[in-house]
Design a protein around this motif. Structure first.
Motif, PDB file in Angstrom:
ATOM      1  N   THR A 268       0.841  -1.199   0.000  1.00 33.31           N
ATOM      2  CA  THR A 268       0.000   0.000   0.000  1.00 33.31           C
ATOM      3  C   THR A 268       0.881   1.255   0.000  1.00 33.31           C
ATOM      4  OG1 THR A 268      -0.044  -0.043   2.401  1.00 33.31           O
ATOM      5  CG2 THR A 268      -1.880  -1.090   1.251  1.00 33.31           C
ATOM      6  N   SER A 269       0.264   2.428  -0.161  1.00 39.04           N
ATOM      7  CA  SER A 269       1.041   3.672  -0.235  1.00 39.04           C
ATOM      8  C   SER A 269       0.469   4.747   0.671  1.00 39.04           C
ATOM      9  CB  SER A 269       1.061   4.225  -1.654  1.00 39.04           C
ATOM     10  OG  SER A 269       1.416   3.243  -2.555  1.00 39.04           O
ATOM     11  N   PHE A 270       0.226   4.406   1.940  1.00 39.14           N
ATOM     12  CA  PHE A 270      -0.305   5.443   2.824  1.00 39.14           C
ATOM     13  C   PHE A 270       0.706   6.573   3.038  1.00 39.14           C
ATOM     14  CE2 PHE A 270      -2.828   1.738   4.015  1.00 39.14           C
ATOM     15  CZ  PHE A 270      -4.094   2.276   3.858  1.00 39.14           C
ATOM     16  N   TYR A 271       1.954   6.196   3.131  1.00 41.09           N
ATOM     17  CA  TYR A 271       2.975   7.197   3.467  1.00 41.09           C
ATOM     18  C   TYR A 271       3.969   7.412   2.335  1.00 41.09           C
ATOM     19  CZ  TYR A 271       1.293   5.852   8.109  1.00 41.09           C
ATOM     20  OH  TYR A 271       0.518   5.558   9.186  1.00 41.09           O
ATOM     21  N   LEU A 272       3.716   6.853   1.177  1.00 38.90           N
ATOM     22  CA  LEU A 272       4.747   6.864   0.137  1.00 38.90           C
ATOM     23  C   LEU A 272       4.248   7.515  -1.139  1.00 38.90           C
ATOM     24  CD1 LEU A 272       5.915   3.187   0.658  1.00 38.90           C
ATOM     25  CD2 LEU A 272       6.939   5.249   1.600  1.00 38.90           C
ATOM     26  N   ASP A 273       5.124   8.291  -1.738  1.00 37.52           N
ATOM     27  CA  ASP A 273       4.753   8.939  -2.992  1.00 37.52           C
ATOM     28  C   ASP A 273       6.017   9.271  -3.777  1.00 37.52           C
ATOM     29  OD1 ASP A 273       3.182  10.081  -4.925  1.00 37.52           O
ATOM     30  OD2 ASP A 273       3.088  12.035  -3.941  1.00 37.52           O
ATOM     31  N   GLY A 286       0.675   8.707  -4.222  1.00 41.19           N
ATOM     32  CA  GLY A 286      -0.500   9.285  -3.577  1.00 41.19           C
ATOM     33  C   GLY A 286      -0.463   9.371  -2.074  1.00 41.19           C
ATOM     34  N   GLY A 287       0.512   8.727  -1.445  1.00 39.78           N
ATOM     35  CA  GLY A 287       0.563   8.795   0.013  1.00 39.78           C
ATOM     36  C   GLY A 287       1.305  10.023   0.490  1.00 39.78           C
ATOM     37  N   SER A 288       1.455  10.152   1.807  1.00 42.61           N
ATOM     38  CA  SER A 288       2.165  11.301   2.342  1.00 42.61           C
ATOM     39  C   SER A 288       2.946  10.934   3.591  1.00 42.61           C
ATOM     40  CB  SER A 288       1.184  12.413   2.691  1.00 42.61           C
ATOM     41  OG  SER A 288       1.806  13.327   3.558  1.00 42.61           O
ATOM     42  N   PRO A 289       4.273  11.177   3.561  1.00 39.46           N
ATOM     43  CA  PRO A 289       5.073  10.917   4.758  1.00 39.46           C
ATOM     44  C   PRO A 289       4.632  11.824   5.907  1.00 39.46           C
ATOM     45  CG  PRO A 289       6.483  11.463   2.873  1.00 39.46           C
ATOM     46  CD  PRO A 289       5.079  11.702   2.457  1.00 39.46           C
TER      47      PRO A 289
ATOM     48  N   ALA B 325      14.877  28.842  -2.029  1.00 42.12           N
ATOM     49  CA  ALA B 325      15.292  27.451  -2.191  1.00 42.12           C
ATOM     50  C   ALA B 325      14.054  26.595  -2.373  1.00 42.12           C
ATOM     51  CB  ALA B 325      16.061  26.996  -0.954  1.00 42.12           C
ATOM     52  N   LYS B 326      14.009  25.872  -3.486  1.00 36.93           N
ATOM     53  CA  LYS B 326      12.952  24.871  -3.661  1.00 36.93           C
ATOM     54  C   LYS B 326      13.566  23.554  -3.249  1.00 36.93           C
ATOM     55  CE  LYS B 326      10.194  27.337  -6.693  1.00 36.93           C
ATOM     56  NZ  LYS B 326       8.917  27.231  -7.352  1.00 36.93           N
ATOM     57  N   ILE B 327      12.912  22.895  -2.324  1.00 40.56           N
ATOM     58  CA  ILE B 327      13.561  21.756  -1.669  1.00 40.56           C
ATOM     59  C   ILE B 327      12.791  20.477  -1.965  1.00 40.56           C
ATOM     60  CG2 ILE B 327      14.326  20.864   0.549  1.00 40.56           C
ATOM     61  CD1 ILE B 327      14.132  23.935   1.423  1.00 40.56           C
ATOM     62  N   THR B 328      13.488  19.489  -2.471  1.00 36.40           N
ATOM     63  CA  THR B 328      12.841  18.209  -2.777  1.00 36.40           C
ATOM     64  C   THR B 328      13.723  17.056  -2.327  1.00 36.40           C
ATOM     65  OG1 THR B 328      13.862  17.944  -4.940  1.00 36.40           O
ATOM     66  CG2 THR B 328      11.821  19.225  -4.856  1.00 36.40           C
ATOM     67  N   ALA B 329      13.135  15.876  -2.291  1.00 37.92           N
ATOM     68  CA  ALA B 329      13.897  14.679  -1.936  1.00 37.92           C
ATOM     69  C   ALA B 329      13.487  13.554  -2.854  1.00 37.92           C
ATOM     70  CB  ALA B 329      13.625  14.290  -0.485  1.00 37.92           C
ATOM     71  N   LEU B 330      14.429  12.645  -3.111  1.00 32.04           N
ATOM     72  CA  LEU B 330      14.112  11.538  -4.003  1.00 32.04           C
ATOM     73  C   LEU B 330      13.659  10.295  -3.259  1.00 32.04           C
ATOM     74  CD1 LEU B 330      16.933  11.571  -6.691  1.00 32.04           C
ATOM     75  CD2 LEU B 330      14.718  12.730  -6.675  1.00 32.04           C
ATOM     76  N   ASP B 331      14.289  10.023  -2.106  1.00 34.77           N
ATOM     77  CA  ASP B 331      14.043   8.709  -1.510  1.00 34.77           C
ATOM     78  C   ASP B 331      13.377   8.753  -0.141  1.00 34.77           C
ATOM     79  OD1 ASP B 331      16.337   9.768  -0.321  1.00 34.77           O
ATOM     80  OD2 ASP B 331      17.662   8.527  -1.526  1.00 34.77           O
ATOM     81  N   VAL B 332      14.066   9.377   0.836  1.00 35.24           N
ATOM     82  CA  VAL B 332      13.500   9.453   2.183  1.00 35.24           C
ATOM     83  C   VAL B 332      13.520  10.919   2.588  1.00 35.24           C
ATOM     84  CG1 VAL B 332      14.328   7.139   2.757  1.00 35.24           C
ATOM     85  CG2 VAL B 332      15.733   9.125   3.322  1.00 35.24           C
ATOM     86  N   VAL B 348      10.967  16.507   1.335  1.00 32.89           N
ATOM     87  CA  VAL B 348       9.993  15.424   1.439  1.00 32.89           C
ATOM     88  C   VAL B 348       9.736  14.824   0.063  1.00 32.89           C
ATOM     89  CG1 VAL B 348       7.678  14.825   2.237  1.00 32.89           C
ATOM     90  CG2 VAL B 348       8.877  16.782   3.246  1.00 32.89           C
ATOM     91  N   PRO B 349       9.920  13.521  -0.087  1.00 26.80           N
ATOM     92  CA  PRO B 349       9.638  12.929  -1.392  1.00 26.80           C
ATOM     93  C   PRO B 349       8.155  13.098  -1.729  1.00 26.80           C
ATOM     94  CG  PRO B 349      10.323  11.241   0.196  1.00 26.80           C
ATOM     95  CD  PRO B 349      10.385  12.548   0.892  1.00 26.80           C
ATOM     96  N   GLY B 350       7.896  13.582  -2.910  1.00 23.64           N
ATOM     97  CA  GLY B 350       6.507  13.729  -3.334  1.00 23.64           C
ATOM     98  C   GLY B 350       5.871  15.032  -2.920  1.00 23.64           C
ATOM     99  N   MET B 351       6.572  15.834  -2.103  1.00 21.25           N
ATOM    100  CA  MET B 351       5.957  17.093  -1.671  1.00 21.25           C
ATOM    101  C   MET B 351       7.001  18.202  -1.626  1.00 21.25           C
ATOM    102  SD  MET B 351       3.927  17.959   1.845  1.00 21.25           S
ATOM    103  CE  MET B 351       5.201  18.908   2.660  1.00 21.25           C
ATOM    104  N   PRO B 352       7.123  19.000  -2.698  1.00 17.71           N
ATOM    105  CA  PRO B 352       8.152  20.042  -2.712  1.00 17.71           C
ATOM    106  C   PRO B 352       7.892  21.070  -1.610  1.00 17.71           C
ATOM    107  CG  PRO B 352       7.136  19.760  -4.881  1.00 17.71           C
ATOM    108  CD  PRO B 352       6.318  18.978  -3.923  1.00 17.71           C
ATOM    109  N   THR B 353       8.961  21.504  -0.959  1.00 17.86           N
ATOM    110  CA  THR B 353       8.855  22.562   0.041  1.00 17.86           C
ATOM    111  C   THR B 353       9.759  23.708  -0.398  1.00 17.86           C
ATOM    112  OG1 THR B 353      10.643  21.579   1.296  1.00 17.86           O
ATOM    113  CG2 THR B 353       8.419  20.956   1.931  1.00 17.86           C
ATOM    114  N   SER B 354       9.719  24.806   0.332  1.00 17.27           N
ATOM    115  CA  SER B 354      10.604  25.903  -0.058  1.00 17.27           C
ATOM    116  C   SER B 354      10.965  26.744   1.148  1.00 17.27           C
ATOM    117  CB  SER B 354       9.925  26.778  -1.110  1.00 17.27           C
ATOM    118  OG  SER B 354       8.789  27.375  -0.549  1.00 17.27           O
TER     119      SER B 354
END
Ligand code: HEM
Ligand SMILES: [Cu+2]
Ligand SMILES: [Cu+2]
Lengths: 623, 475
Positions: A268-273, A286-289, B325-332, B348-354
């Motif tokens: 699942t992807s609750f926390y992963l995207d 679609g998830g979010s850490p 600064a636009k801040i992103t991550a690939l893995d963790v 944050v992977p999947g969520m750009p911050t700045s």
């Protein structure tokens, strides 16, 4: 041990109130060793089980911190001598492997927060004191109470087992943030260690919930005649509200943990995207850490109060008894506990100011966070006033209680920095935070626990602790605690969770300080071992307790026999006529709760503010 | 041997100490006068606590002096707000800290137990409690108001002409990216990440290249990850069977363990291989679903933004100019932490911050300032210059990200506008270095032709077949 016997035994103690006349001898009646000491349903035995398990975990958890402090304080030292027991976790150059360093800090935090300061503290004192202080024969359900301990035990076994995994225990921090902890390829500890960690935490939550249900039910339903809520001693209020917090917040951690188990094992992807790791673009979307962090801290912040409220309660009682004065502002103390209980649920995101959370939401949490400092401050002022014009007896219990107040002040004020989001930008995830929470929660809660152990040890084991060792223990601990954690504030730009800061010129200047802190940490650990020795030695060889009420205290536990049996009171349960804090009233040193009000006497809290008039009287007496 | 001797000596000392403490306890018991004993103990420890307090407070003030050199100068505009808030809070809480601790220990000393004395029954006072609820409330309200003012300024929108750059964290290094001549950062898609495209920048060629790497392309001589894995999957059972037979043949334990370990690795590989194939097939599917002709039509301009993006090996910023600064991550999770600038924001992977900030002190100026700081005057081991000469702003990672967390250092250089422009002009787009090594049928008309000489010299420097964990970007 079957369930049947437990229930039978329960009934028996409830029906036959004279079954335990023998008072102080061990063999009592037909109970086998197993049913008496292992699968016991007696709240006093379960309390001791929690205490001793907690002590063992404290040694382990503290020992781990000594290991990682050595690495941090002496990054160049040759630690090959650790190889016999750490094996491959020592690198060929003789350093602690960085992945194992992370595992050490993770396990240290988990063990101390959950196993020692939650189970070891609440589990011990809620269990021990609630029935004795409210006037009940046992917990509402002895059987569920026993289950609570054994779930804790199981949880402990799983956590301990994770140390022996080839890939090591969880290594992603006690907060277990994903994706680091959700992806096996992200860290060695995340391969299997995190599954063990999560399973252990799930079992632990079951234990906390079972225990909490019991504490709440017992306080609400099993108070003896006359024990109104506002006559309860403060520790009971604290344990009661702690259990309420636990009951409302731990299930959220449970769901957070279960979702993480799903992400780890079911795809699942609750926390992963959108994750690219190990040369692969993962399919999770679609998830979010950040979701995890919200769920975690929804427990995590209340958790720090789950740890500190029992200590506050214990300290309030100990301060009052040994300064021979009523606790100042009893009602305010209860209301501030209530306020903390409520507010503790709406400040969690102060741990997340710099996660990219909407800054407006951050502002709201700044306001709530600084509001929670008010009831905390009120408590401190009330403790100080309790000491004012008392007749303070400094035994080890009292010293630890005083130490608690000092540490709570010193650690509490730094919360004001962190709660202000703009300052937190600078301080987040640095040693300043480490200093803050160790003083205000870690060491302070330990001091509360020690105050409780020294105070109630004679009741628990019918013997005294060696007080000279107790004094040494106090001095060693408070001096080391301040030497360790006070200077850490100056490392306010140093990031946490680094096995070495040597790679950075900016951070290199603290090498000497880190070494100093390590030495203090080792010394402090030695003092704790001394306490452990005193504890176990005194259980069997300590000076015997010869009087029923050694401190001239008012509360009900001192009306039981010196060594109470299962069922606590030999005869009828006493009736209560007054609150627990009539010390030095009307010229009398103490008036137990079981003594009826005399004809002309007003109860505490009734009209006619006698407390002030008492002062005036006193003033007249002393000229 | 000496170790054991020390151990025994320590043990003996401990035993002696314990006997002494026991005797002390016994003596007090024999005397029978518990009260007197308690009075003496109380006096001793009350005095001890008093001395502890006095020393503590001296230490408290002394430590500020002692550690004054470790304070790092504030090198950003908003850093000053934070610093001022910090100092204001320090003064307020410092007073509370000292006053409360003094009251605590002084009360204990003054009202210590004396036999025959009685405590005062003083249970509550509405007036007092009202006062000390209201005062903290007022003080905290003040701190909240000032704090939130600073917070709003720090987190407010950046100005339109702010210099935009991007920081990407991954295990265990940072990659920075500047928008290049068009002033626009190329789009990114994590599905496109590969050695030649470490951030997954979106261009038509990168899409094709990535698909070829995954699926293979016989015409270009690319085997492709998926076909290789499938081939490997077919080979593995035979390899395993061979190895098993080999192990069975070995009569003694000679080298058996090694073979068994090898067998285990192969078995693990076989177990995981389906997942690996699946992940890559899904990867292909997502790419194909997304980059359709329609997509190209709709985004034809945006698809060109990436060509001139610069991926330098250091951050450079002009002084006194706002940077975003636009801040992103690939893995963790990672965290972009610049201690001197008081900048900290999670990646944050999947969520750009700045995070926006304005550097106010150039690296050269800071070196000058630090030249009078005793800590920075020291010479590091194996170095000849004092540390201040080589001072650099350091970027660190402030969110636990795994085994290399403490190694995520990146250098930030703050310089004058002119120096910055000169530096920028010397940078070449990352694309120029890799374009010639892409596995594609031909560069599209969108792509700027790589400058010939540079492309030639760069292609030697560029990591032809480097893996993603070791991207060397040298200009
Ligand atoms: C005076 C009231 C308090 C305030 C305003 C306050 C505020 C804060 C803030 C804002 C943080 C987050 C810092 C960061 O990570 O950047 C924090 C961390 C922490 N606080 Fe407090 N705090 C207070 C009292 C307490 C108390 C009473 C306890 C425990 C009994 C406590 C335990 C902790 C812990 C454990 C952490 C760190 C958790 C972690 O990151 O591992 N705090 N505090
Ligand atoms: Cu918190
Ligand atoms: Cu990191």
């Amino acid at each position: 041990m079957s369930q049947e016997t437990t229930i039978r035994e329960n009934l028996e103690t409830h029906i036959d109130e004279h079954a335990h006349d023998h008072g102080h001898d061990h063999h009592d009646h037909h109970q086998s060793f197993i049913s008496k000491y292992i699968f016991s349903t007696d709240h006093k035995v379960i309390a001791k089980q929690f205490l001793i398990t907690g002590i063992i975990w404290a040694i382990v958890g503290g020992g781990l911190s000594v290991l990682f402090r050595i690495q941090l304080g002496y990054p160049d030292a040759d630690l090959n001598w650790m190889r016999p027991f750490l094996g491959k976790w020592i690198t060929p150059e003789g350093h602690i492997a960085p992945e194992f360093y992370n595992a050490l800090i993770t396990m240290h935090g988990t063990i101390l927060v959950f196993f020692v300061l939650t189970a070891g503290l609440s589990g011990t004192f809620s269990n021990y004191l609630i029935p004795l202080m409210v006037g009940a024969r046992d917990m509402a359900s002895g059987f569920i109470n026993m289950l609570s301990y054994w779930f804790f035990f199981l949880s402990s076994v799983v956590m301990a087992a994770s140390f022996f995994l080839a890939t090591g225990p969880a290594s992603g921090g006690w907060t277990a943030y994903p994706p680091l902890n959700a992806l096996p390829q992200a860290a060695t500890g995340s391969v299997l260690g995190v599954d063990y960690w999560l399973l252990s935490i799930v079992l632990f939550i079951v234990s906390v919930l079972l225990g909490g249900l019991n504490y709440i039910t017992t306080v609400i339903n099993l108070r003896t005649r006359g024990m109104k809520m506002f006559r309860l001693p403060l520790p009971i209020w604290a344990f009661f509200l702690t259990a309420v917090i636990g009951l409302l917040s731990f299930p959220v951690l449970l769901s957070a943990g279960v979702l993480m188990l799903f992400d780890r094992n079911l795809g699942t992807s609750f926390y992963l995207d959108q994750i690219y790791i190990g040369g692969e673009a993962l399919a999770n979307a679609g998830g979010s850490p950040i979701l995890y962090q919200h769920l975690f801290w929804f427990l995590g912040h209340p958790e720090v109060y789950i740890i500190i409220l029992p200590a506050m309660g214990i300290v309030s009682e100990v301060l009052s008894v040994h300064s021979r004065k009523p606790i100042f502002g009893y009602t305010a103390m209860v209301y501030s506990l209530l306020a903390i209980t409520v507010l503790s649920f709406i400040v969690w995101a102060h741990h997340m100011f710099v996660t990219g959370m909407n800054p407006f939401i951050g502002s709201i949490f700044v306001i709530f966070t600084l509001i929670i400092a008010v009831p905390s401050a009120v408590k401190v002022f009330n403790w100080l006033t309790t000491l004012w014009r008392g007749n303070i007896k400094l035994n080890p219990a009292m010293l630890f209680a005083i130490g608690f107040v000092s540490l709570f002040i010193s650690g509490g004020v730094t919360g004001i920095f962190l709660g202000n989001s703009s300052i937190d930008v600078e301080l987040h995830d640095t040693y300043f935070v480490v200093a803050h929470f160790h003083l205000v929660m870690g060491v302070a809660a330990f001091f509360g626990m020690f105050a409780g152990v020294y105070h109630w040890f004679p009741k628990m084991f019918g013997r005294h602790l060696n007080s000279t060792l107790g004094y040494i223990h106090f001095w060693g601990t408070i001096i080391c605690a301040y030497l360790i954690f006070y200077p850490m504030h100056f490392e306010y730009m140093l990031p946490r969770r680094y096995p070495t800061h040597a790679g950075f010129d900016t951070f290199g200047m603290f090498a000497q300080l880190n070494e100093f802190i390590t030495i203090a940490a080792i010394a402090s650990f030695a003092f704790q071992l001394m306490f452990v020795f005193n504890f176990f030695y005194s259980i069997w060889y300590g000076r015997k307790l010869r009087v029923q009420n050694p401190y001239h205290a008012n509360t009900l536990e001192w009306t039981t026999p010196i060594r109470p049996g299962h069922g606590n009171w030999d005869g009828e349960i006493p009736t209560v006529y007054r609150w627990a804090y009539d010390y030095s009233k009307h010229g009398r040193d103490f008036i137990p709760q079981t003594e009826p009000l005399s004809a002309y006497e007003l109860e505490h809290g009734e009209h006619g503010d006698e407390s002030d008039s008492d002062i005036i009287q006193h003033e007249k007496h002393n000229g | 041997m000496t170790g054991w001797l020390i151990f025994i000596a320590v043990l003996l000392v401990l035993i002696v100490l314990f006997q002494v403490t026991r005797t002390l306890d016994l003596v007090s018991q024999l005397r029978g006068d518990d009260d007197r004993q308690l009075e003496q103990n109380t006096k001793l420890h009350a005095t001890g606590l008093f001395i502890f307090m006095v020393l503590g407070i001296i230490g408290f003030f002394w430590s500020f002096r002692h550690y004054s050199d470790t304070n790092i100068p504030v090198a950003s505009e908003h850093g000053v707000y934070i610093h001022n808030m910090f100092i204001a809070t320090l003064i307020v809480t410092g007073i509370v800290f000292v006053v409360c601790n003094v009251l605590l220990f002084v009360f204990v000393y003054m009202y210590r137990y004396r036999k025959g004395r009685q405590a005062v029954h003083f249970a509550h006072s509405n007036k007092l409690e009202f006062i000390w609820t209201v005062i903290p409330t007022i003080v905290l309200t003040g701190l909240v108001v000032f704090g939130l003012q600073a917070w709003t300024k720090i987190t407010g929108p950046s100005s339109n002409d702010a210099l935009v750059f991007e920081m990407t964290g991954q295990q265990f290094f940072w990659t920075s990216r500047y928008p290049g001549a068009d002033g626009k950062l190329g789009l990114r898609d994590y599905n496109l990440i590969c050695p030649e495209n470490p951030l997954g920048v979106v261009t038509k060629e990168y899409v094709e290249h990535r698909l070829n790497l995954l699926e293979g392309n016989a015409a270009l001589g690319v085997m492709g990850e998926i076909p290789s894995l499938q081939k490997r999957k077919e080979e593995l059972p035979a390899l395993i069977a061979n190895l098993e037979a080999e192990i069975a043949k070995r009569p003694n334990r000679y080298k058996k363990e090694e073979l068994e370990a090898e067998l285990e690795t192969l078995e693990d590989e076989l177990e995981d291989i389906d997942d690996k194939i699946k992940i890559r097939m899904l990867n292909v599917e997502r790419i194909k679903n997304k980059y359709t002709e329609d997509y190209y039509m709709a985004n034809s301009e945006a698809m060109t933004w990436g060509y001139d993006d610069i991926l330098p090996s250091q951050l450079h910023l002009p002084v006194n100019k706002e940077a975003l600064a636009k801040i992103t991550a690939l893995d963790v999770l990672h965290d972009f932490d610049v201690p001197h600038m008081k900048v900290k924001m999670d990646a944050v992977p999947g969520m750009p911050t700045s995070f926006k900030f304005t550097p106010t002190i150039t690296t050269a100026e800071m070196r000058q300032t630090l030249s009078s700081n005793p800590i920075w005057q020291k010479v590091k081991e194996g170095d000849t210059d004092p540390m201040w000469m080589n001072f650099n702003y350091e970027v660190a990672c402030a969110e636990l990200c795994g085994v290399g967390h403490s190694a995520m250092k990146y250098i930030l250089v703050v310089e004058t506008e002119a120096e910055y422009e000169a530096w920028l002009a010397a940078q070449t787009p990352y694309w120029n270095a890799v374009a010639s090594s892409l596995k594609i049928s031909g560069l599209s008309e969108l792509a700027p032709r790589p400058v010939v000489e540079e492309a030639a010299s760069d292609s030697t420097a560029a990591p032809a077949a480097a893996d993603t964990t070791a991207i060397a970007i040298n200009y």
